[in-house]
Design a protein around this motif. Structure first.
Motif, PDB file in Angstrom:
ATOM      1  N   ARG A 196      10.223  41.361   9.416  1.00 50.36           N
ATOM      2  CA  ARG A 196      10.026  41.177   7.966  1.00 50.36           C
ATOM      3  C   ARG A 196      10.425  39.768   7.553  1.00 50.36           C
ATOM      4  O   ARG A 196       9.734  39.125   6.740  1.00 50.36           O
ATOM      5  N   VAL A 197      11.514  39.263   8.097  1.00 54.15           N
ATOM      6  CA  VAL A 197      11.966  37.912   7.754  1.00 54.15           C
ATOM      7  C   VAL A 197      11.002  36.865   8.312  1.00 54.15           C
ATOM      8  O   VAL A 197      10.772  35.821   7.684  1.00 54.15           O
ATOM      9  N   MET A 198      10.398  37.135   9.469  1.00 52.41           N
ATOM     10  CA  MET A 198       9.491  36.171  10.110  1.00 52.41           C
ATOM     11  C   MET A 198       8.046  36.335   9.656  1.00 52.41           C
ATOM     12  O   MET A 198       7.175  35.573  10.104  1.00 52.41           O
ATOM     13  N   GLU A 199       7.778  37.278   8.796  1.00 49.86           N
ATOM     14  CA  GLU A 199       6.402  37.586   8.412  1.00 49.86           C
ATOM     15  C   GLU A 199       5.686  36.340   7.873  1.00 49.86           C
ATOM     16  O   GLU A 199       6.201  35.626   7.020  1.00 49.86           O
ATOM     17  N   GLY A 200       4.494  36.075   8.427  1.00 48.48           N
ATOM     18  CA  GLY A 200       3.721  34.912   8.036  1.00 48.48           C
ATOM     19  C   GLY A 200       4.083  33.650   8.789  1.00 48.48           C
ATOM     20  O   GLY A 200       3.416  32.621   8.644  1.00 48.48           O
ATOM     21  N   VAL A 201       5.148  33.707   9.578  1.00 47.88           N
ATOM     22  CA  VAL A 201       5.591  32.530  10.339  1.00 47.88           C
ATOM     23  C   VAL A 201       5.483  32.776  11.837  1.00 47.88           C
ATOM     24  O   VAL A 201       4.967  31.951  12.590  1.00 47.88           O
ATOM     25  N   GLY A 202       5.978  33.902  12.289  1.00 42.21           N
ATOM     26  CA  GLY A 202       5.950  34.240  13.710  1.00 42.21           C
ATOM     27  C   GLY A 202       6.222  35.714  13.903  1.00 42.21           C
ATOM     28  O   GLY A 202       6.417  36.464  12.942  1.00 42.21           O
ATOM     29  N   THR A 203       6.248  36.134  15.171  1.00 43.84           N
ATOM     30  CA  THR A 203       6.451  37.542  15.504  1.00 43.84           C
ATOM     31  C   THR A 203       7.525  37.668  16.574  1.00 43.84           C
ATOM     32  O   THR A 203       7.416  37.063  17.644  1.00 43.84           O
ATOM     33  N   PHE A 263      19.463  40.877   6.418  1.00 47.28           N
ATOM     34  CA  PHE A 263      18.312  40.033   6.082  1.00 47.28           C
ATOM     35  C   PHE A 263      18.758  38.578   5.920  1.00 47.28           C
ATOM     36  O   PHE A 263      18.112  37.658   6.443  1.00 47.28           O
ATOM     37  N   ASN A 264      19.844  38.353   5.201  1.00 42.10           N
ATOM     38  CA  ASN A 264      20.324  36.985   4.998  1.00 42.10           C
ATOM     39  C   ASN A 264      20.847  36.364   6.290  1.00 42.10           C
ATOM     40  O   ASN A 264      20.642  35.170   6.545  1.00 42.10           O
ATOM     41  N   LEU A 265      21.540  37.154   7.106  1.00 43.83           N
ATOM     42  CA  LEU A 265      22.046  36.646   8.385  1.00 43.83           C
ATOM     43  C   LEU A 265      20.892  36.224   9.292  1.00 43.83           C
ATOM     44  O   LEU A 265      20.948  35.175   9.948  1.00 43.83           O
ATOM     45  N   ILE A 266      19.855  37.048   9.332  1.00 45.82           N
ATOM     46  CA  ILE A 266      18.693  36.751  10.174  1.00 45.82           C
ATOM     47  C   ILE A 266      17.988  35.494   9.665  1.00 45.82           C
ATOM     48  O   ILE A 266      17.609  34.606  10.444  1.00 45.82           O
ATOM     49  N   ALA A 267      17.806  35.400   8.339  1.00 45.58           N
ATOM     50  CA  ALA A 267      17.142  34.232   7.761  1.00 45.58           C
ATOM     51  C   ALA A 267      17.934  32.958   8.046  1.00 45.58           C
ATOM     52  O   ALA A 267      17.359  31.908   8.356  1.00 45.58           O
ATOM     53  N   ALA A 268      19.263  33.048   7.956  1.00 52.08           N
ATOM     54  CA  ALA A 268      20.094  31.872   8.220  1.00 52.08           C
ATOM     55  C   ALA A 268      19.992  31.437   9.679  1.00 52.08           C
ATOM     56  O   ALA A 268      19.913  30.235   9.976  1.00 52.08           O
ATOM     57  N   GLU A 269      19.980  32.412  10.600  1.00 50.60           N
ATOM     58  CA  GLU A 269      19.879  32.083  12.032  1.00 50.60           C
ATOM     59  C   GLU A 269      18.538  31.439  12.343  1.00 50.60           C
ATOM     60  O   GLU A 269      18.460  30.439  13.070  1.00 50.60           O
ATOM     61  N   LEU A 270      17.486  32.000  11.792  1.00 51.78           N
ATOM     62  CA  LEU A 270      16.153  31.434  12.004  1.00 51.78           C
ATOM     63  C   LEU A 270      16.038  30.048  11.395  1.00 51.78           C
ATOM     64  O   LEU A 270      15.448  29.136  11.991  1.00 51.78           O
ATOM     65  N   SER A 271      16.603  29.860  10.215  1.00 53.58           N
ATOM     66  CA  SER A 271      16.516  28.571   9.529  1.00 53.58           C
ATOM     67  C   SER A 271      17.272  27.481  10.267  1.00 53.58           C
ATOM     68  O   SER A 271      16.863  26.315  10.257  1.00 53.58           O
ATOM     69  N   SER A 272      18.370  27.854  10.910  1.00 53.34           N
ATOM     70  CA  SER A 272      19.128  26.870  11.688  1.00 53.34           C
ATOM     71  C   SER A 272      18.305  26.348  12.861  1.00 53.34           C
ATOM     72  O   SER A 272      18.375  25.166  13.207  1.00 53.34           O
ATOM     73  N   ASN A 307      11.252  35.698   2.418  1.00 51.74           N
ATOM     74  CA  ASN A 307      10.979  37.006   3.023  1.00 51.74           C
ATOM     75  C   ASN A 307      12.215  37.903   2.990  1.00 51.74           C
ATOM     76  O   ASN A 307      12.117  39.113   2.753  1.00 51.74           O
ATOM     77  N   ALA A 308      13.382  37.308   3.244  1.00 49.29           N
ATOM     78  CA  ALA A 308      14.617  38.083   3.205  1.00 49.29           C
ATOM     79  C   ALA A 308      14.857  38.646   1.811  1.00 49.29           C
ATOM     80  O   ALA A 308      15.242  39.820   1.649  1.00 49.29           O
ATOM     81  N   ALA A 309      14.637  37.825   0.794  1.00 48.71           N
ATOM     82  CA  ALA A 309      14.822  38.284  -0.583  1.00 48.71           C
ATOM     83  C   ALA A 309      13.830  39.392  -0.924  1.00 48.71           C
ATOM     84  O   ALA A 309      14.185  40.383  -1.579  1.00 48.71           O
ATOM     85  N   ALA A 310      12.588  39.234  -0.487  1.00 52.64           N
ATOM     86  CA  ALA A 310      11.587  40.271  -0.730  1.00 52.64           C
ATOM     87  C   ALA A 310      11.964  41.563  -0.012  1.00 52.64           C
ATOM     88  O   ALA A 310      11.799  42.668  -0.550  1.00 52.64           O
ATOM     89  N   GLY A 311      12.486  41.428   1.209  1.00 46.82           N
ATOM     90  CA  GLY A 311      12.925  42.603   1.961  1.00 46.82           C
ATOM     91  C   GLY A 311      14.063  43.327   1.259  1.00 46.82           C
ATOM     92  O   GLY A 311      14.108  44.562   1.232  1.00 46.82           O
ATOM     93  N   GLN A 312      14.994  42.569   0.689  1.00 47.46           N
ATOM     94  CA  GLN A 312      16.106  43.187  -0.039  1.00 47.46           C
ATOM     95  C   GLN A 312      15.610  43.941  -1.270  1.00 47.46           C
ATOM     96  O   GLN A 312      16.100  45.033  -1.581  1.00 47.46           O
ATOM     97  N   ALA A 313      14.634  43.371  -1.960  1.00 54.98           N
ATOM     98  CA  ALA A 313      14.061  44.057  -3.122  1.00 54.98           C
ATOM     99  C   ALA A 313      13.369  45.347  -2.699  1.00 54.98           C
ATOM    100  O   ALA A 313      13.455  46.374  -3.392  1.00 54.98           O
ATOM    101  N   GLU A 314      12.709  45.309  -1.551  1.00 56.46           N
ATOM    102  CA  GLU A 314      12.051  46.517  -1.037  1.00 56.46           C
ATOM    103  C   GLU A 314      13.073  47.597  -0.688  1.00 56.46           C
ATOM    104  O   GLU A 314      12.814  48.794  -0.872  1.00 56.46           O
ATOM    105  N   LEU A 315      14.234  47.171  -0.196  1.00 56.65           N
ATOM    106  CA  LEU A 315      15.285  48.149   0.122  1.00 56.65           C
ATOM    107  C   LEU A 315      15.841  48.798  -1.138  1.00 56.65           C
ATOM    108  O   LEU A 315      16.220  49.977  -1.124  1.00 56.65           O
ATOM    109  N   GLU A 316      15.910  48.053  -2.232  1.00 55.04           N
ATOM    110  CA  GLU A 316      16.360  48.655  -3.491  1.00 55.04           C
ATOM    111  C   GLU A 316      15.403  49.759  -3.924  1.00 55.04           C
ATOM    112  O   GLU A 316      15.829  50.831  -4.370  1.00 55.04           O
ATOM    113  N   THR A 317      14.118  49.497  -3.787  1.00 55.87           N
ATOM    114  CA  THR A 317      13.121  50.521  -4.102  1.00 55.87           C
ATOM    115  C   THR A 317      13.256  51.704  -3.158  1.00 55.87           C
ATOM    116  O   THR A 317      13.171  52.869  -3.570  1.00 55.87           O
ATOM    117  N   LEU A 318      13.465  51.408  -1.876  1.00 52.85           N
ATOM    118  CA  LEU A 318      13.638  52.464  -0.874  1.00 52.85           C
ATOM    119  C   LEU A 318      14.835  53.352  -1.218  1.00 52.85           C
ATOM    120  O   LEU A 318      14.756  54.580  -1.137  1.00 52.85           O
TER     121      LEU A 318
END
Length: 352
Positions: A39-46, A200-209, A221-232
Motif C-alpha cells: 500500500r505504501v509503495m503503490e504506484g512506485v514499486g512492488t 505505515f509511517n515507519l514503512i514510509a520513512a524506511e522507503l524514503s531514506s 500513500n501511508a496517510a491514505a492507508g491510515q484513513a482507510e484503516l479508520e474506515t475499516l
C-alpha cells in the motif's frame, strides 16, 4: 515522423526503466505485512512476499527463488524473530547489507504479553513492559505476573509469566516447555489495525531514506492507508456491535491484538500456539468453560485438527467458525490487510 515517435518512445521507455531501477527492492515476510508495504509503495514499486500464502511463519525453508529475492533486497520488512526465529539467520546470511525494519522491535509498536492459561479472565489487555521505550508508549498496558512457579523450580527467566496452571498440572508439560520457548510478547501484533496505522509511517520513512525522490508518494500513500484503516475500524465495530456481550474461544491464542482494538475479549484458547497440540487436561478445562458458561462460538483455523474442535464442542450448543489470521486465501497485495481484518470480524459475528 514515425522515426521520431519511435525514438521518443524508446527514450521514454529507457527513462522509465531507469526510474524503476532506483526504486528499492523490498522483501517482506508474511502476507499481512506485505499488504501494508504494498500500500505504501503503490504506484512506485512492488514488494516481494517471501512466505507463500498458507505457510507457517514459525518454521519455513526458503525456496531458491525466495532466497534470491531476499539476497537482492535493499530493504527487508519483517515482524521479528518472536514470530519467525529461522528468518534472522537468513537475513544475516543473505541480506547482510540490506536495511532491516523489524516491526516487533519498533518503539511505536503496541505489544501484549502472552496469556499462558487455557482460560482467560476478564482483562483489559494491560501489560507492563520492561523495555523503557515501550513503557513510554501511550498504549502501555500494565499487568502483574506471578513468577512463583519459576522461583520454586529454580529457573531464571527474563519474562515474568504466571505458570501456576502448568506447575499444578503434570499433563501440561509439553505446553509449558513451549511457553518457555516463546519471546517476551505475543507476536501476532499485525492483527491490531492500530499497530498497522503506526507501521505505515515507519514503512514510509524506511522507503524514503532509501529512495528520497519518491518520499512524497510514500508518505501520501501511508496517510491514505491510515484513513482507510479508520474506515475499516468503523466497519468492524458495526459488524461486531450486534453480538457484543457474547463469548467465544479460539483454537490458539493469536487474536488478542484484534480483541484489544475492538474491545471483544475471548474467553480462552484450546492450544497455546498453532505449533502445538493441546494436552487432554487443557481440552478438559476448555470443555468445562464451554459447557458451564454457555460459550457461543469456537474459532478454529484451516490447519487445525477438526477432531479436537469436535471434542471440545461435544454436548454443547456452541457454533464454530474458521478464521484466517494470515490471509492465506486472499490475493497478496494492498487490499489483503483490510480484507483480512474485515473477514475476522465477519467470521466472529456469524459464528456468534
Amino acid at each position: 515522423m514515425s522515426r521520431k515517435l519511435i525514438s521518443l518512445s524508446a527514450i521514454a521507455t529507457l527513462m522509465g526503466g531507469t526510474a524503476m531501477a532506483d526504486v528499492p527492492n523490498v522483501a517482506v515476510d508474511i502476507a499481512p505485512v506485505h499488504s501494508l508495504v504494498a500500500r505504501v509503495m503503490e504506484g512506485v514499486g512492488t514488494p516481494t512476499l517471501l512466505l507463500p500464502p498458507g505457510a507457517s511463519p514459525h518454521e519455513y525453508s526458503l525456496r531458491p527463488s525466495e532466497a534470491t529475492a531476499l539476497q537482492d533486497a535493499d530493504i527487508v520488512v519483517w515482524m521479528g524473530e518472536d514470530l519467525a526465529p529461522w528468518m534472522e539467520g537468513a537475513i544475516t546470511t543473505l541480506a547482510g547489507d540490506a536495511r532491516v525494519l523489524t516491526l516487533l522491535d519498533a518503539d511505536e509498536t503496541m505489544l501484549l504479553d502472552f496469556r499462558e492459561g487455557a482460560l482467560f479472565e476478564e482483562h483489559g489487555h494491560e501489560d507492563e513492559h520492561d523495555d523503557a521505550d515501550h513503557a513510554e508508549d501511550e498504549h502501555g498496558h500494565e499487568a502483574e505476573h506471578d513468577n512463583e512457579a519459576h522461583a520454586e523450580s529454580g529457573q531464571d527467566h527474563e519474562n515474568e509469566h504466571d505458570h501456576e496452571e502448568h506447575a499444578e498440572d503434570a499433563h501440561d508439560n509439553d505446553e509449558d516447555d513451549h511457553a518457555h520457548d516463546h519471546g517476551a510478547y505475543d507476536s501476532h501484533a499485525w492483527l491490531s489495525p492500530s499497530n498497522a496505522a503506526r507501521w505505515f509511517n515507519l514503512i514510509a520513512a524506511e522507503l524514503s531514506s532509501a529512495d528520497p525522490e519518491n518520499a512524497g508518494a510514500y508518505f501520501a500513500n501511508a496517510a491514505a492507508g491510515q484513513a482507510e484503516l479508520e474506515t475499516l475500524n468503523a466497519q468492524v465495530n458495526a459488524t461486531l456491535e450486534p453480538v457484543r456481550g457474547g463469548s467465544f474461544i479460539v483454537f490458539h491464542d493469536g487474536y488478542q491484538y484484534f480483541e484489544a482494538d475492538f474491545d471483544f475479549p475471548a474467553s480462552g484458547a484450546i492450544s497455546l500456539s498453532d505449533a502445538t497440540d493441546p494436552s487432554p487436561a487443557r481440552i478438559a478445562e476448555i470443555q468445562k468453560r464451554v459447557r458451564e458458561e454457555g460459550i457461543d462460538c469456537v474459532l478454529t483455523e484451516p490447519q487445525f485438527n477438526p477432531g479436537i474442535v469436535a471434542t471440545v464442542l461435544e454436548g454443547t450448543q456452541a457454533n464454530t467458525g474458521v478464521s484466517d489470521p494470515l490471509g492465506s486465501d486472499l490475493e497478496p497485495g494492498p487490499a489483503l490487510y483490510p480484507q483480512l481484518i474485515r473477514n475476522l470480524a465477519t467470521t466472529l459475528a456469524d459464528c456468534m
